[in-house]
Design an enzyme around this catalytic site. Structure first.
Site, PDB file in Angstrom:
ATOM      1  N   GLY A 172       0.832  -1.193   0.000  1.00 17.34           N
ATOM      2  CA  GLY A 172       0.000   0.000   0.000  1.00 17.34           C
ATOM      3  C   GLY A 172       0.865   1.240   0.000  1.00 17.34           C
ATOM      4  N   VAL A 232       3.278  -5.827   2.938  1.00 19.18           N
ATOM      5  CA  VAL A 232       2.934  -7.062   3.632  1.00 19.18           C
ATOM      6  C   VAL A 232       3.782  -8.190   3.050  1.00 19.18           C
ATOM      7  CG1 VAL A 232       1.114  -8.693   4.240  1.00 19.18           C
ATOM      8  CG2 VAL A 232       0.585  -6.252   4.030  1.00 19.18           C
ATOM      9  N   LYS A 263       3.167  -7.149   8.292  1.00 18.71           N
ATOM     10  CA  LYS A 263       2.921  -5.833   7.688  1.00 18.71           C
ATOM     11  C   LYS A 263       3.947  -4.862   8.246  1.00 18.71           C
ATOM     12  CE  LYS A 263      -0.697  -2.286   7.280  1.00 18.71           C
ATOM     13  NZ  LYS A 263      -2.119  -1.976   7.616  1.00 18.71           N
ATOM     14  N   ASP A 304     -13.666  -0.832   6.216  1.00 19.74           N
ATOM     15  CA  ASP A 304     -13.250  -1.101   4.836  1.00 19.74           C
ATOM     16  C   ASP A 304     -13.564  -2.555   4.461  1.00 19.74           C
ATOM     17  OD1 ASP A 304     -12.297  -0.597   2.319  1.00 19.74           O
ATOM     18  OD2 ASP A 304     -10.177  -0.577   2.889  1.00 19.74           O
TER      19      ASP A 304
END
Length: 274
Positions: free
Chosen positions: A19, A24, A38, A132
């Site tokens: 991201g 990750v 992560k 999310d």
């Protein structure tokens, strides 16, 4: 090609996700078990805001216990390269699965939708809002979903910085009140569950693709494309996509409504607003 470097006691093998602020990795712990690590990217690893978000992620995910949510195993916010360690979940993200093999159908679809509702219900029972619930954050193996990524989650009732014009989450799966800058609630997650279930059933985002403005306009107008979705899931999803958050059922009610009996999917119980 794997990195094979170490982060604390974990040996990083391969990058499995990335991201804007974190990467990750598939990794091995000290006992040789596969885990997901992560790690904050170097450019943000020292930023107070990024560290606060990671600490919040650790705190909220630690509260959740569910068969259908990835378990938190470890984490170090104070490390030189701050990280979170989670259960490694084999399978495929729902968006990639549907893209490769098409929508889910039949009993498999209803079992998937019910189990994802159970995941959301367990999150809510822990006093947490996921914020999310979207196809990219649901790992599927067979008809078993596992909800992942608590990066923007927080405890219910916490102060929120969301305001009109700020989109936090995956836009195509956001509840209309979030687009309007209102506070996230359990009902917001239920709306996102319904949008993700619709995608699983039809292979299409229920509010279409294209520009962010166009998608948000259709969400605000309630213009969901549910063509081809079978009953009994269709009736439950319609209720969960209600424009008024107070008219949406709870995730626990949804799971009960989609319960199976003698291999026949039946809608049970009375509707109760969240």
């Amino acid at each position: 090609m794997g990195t094979h470097r170490r982060l604390g006691e974990y040996r990083l093998l391969d990058e499995i996700g990335r991201g804007s602020t974190a990467v990750v990795h598939l990794a091995l712990d000290s006992q040789g078990r596969e885990v997901a690590v992560k790690e904050l990217c170097p450019q943000v690893a020292g930023e107070p805001e990024a560290l606060a978000r990671l600490a919040r992620e650790l705190a909220v995910q630690a509260r959740v216990s569910s068969r259908y949510v990835a378990r938190l195993l470890d984490g170090r916010v104070s490390a030189d390269r701050p990280y979170v360690v989670m259960q490694y979940v084999p399978g495929c993200p729902l968006n990639e699965l549907v893209r490769a093999y098409g929508p889910l159908d039949g009993d498999r679809l209803v079992r998937f939708a019910r189990r994802l509702a159970l995941a959301v219900a367990d999150v809510h029972d822990a006093g947490v809002l996921h914020r999310d619930v979207s196809p990219g954050n649901v790992i599927v193996l067979g008809d078993r979903p596992t909800l992942i990524d608590f990066g923007i989650s927080h405890q219910a009732g916490m102060e929120q910085i969301t305001r009109r014009g700020m989109v936090v989450g995956t836009p195509a799966y956001l509840a209309p009140e979030l687009i309007e800058g209102e506070r996230a609630t359990t009902a917001s997650d239920v709306f996102s569950w319904a949008a993700a279930a619709a995608f699983a059933a039809t292979g299409r985002p229920p509010f279409g693709r294209g520009s962010l403005h166009g998608v948000c306009f259709r969400i605000l107008r309630g213009q969901a494309d549910l063509d081809g979705m079978p009953e009994p899931l269709l009736a439950v999803v319609r209720r969960a996509l209600a424009r008024d958050p107070g008219e949406r059922p709870s995730a626990r009610w949804i799971a009960g409504a989609l319960a199976q009996s003698d291999d026949t999917i039946t809608v049970r119980g009375r509707f109760a607003a969240a």
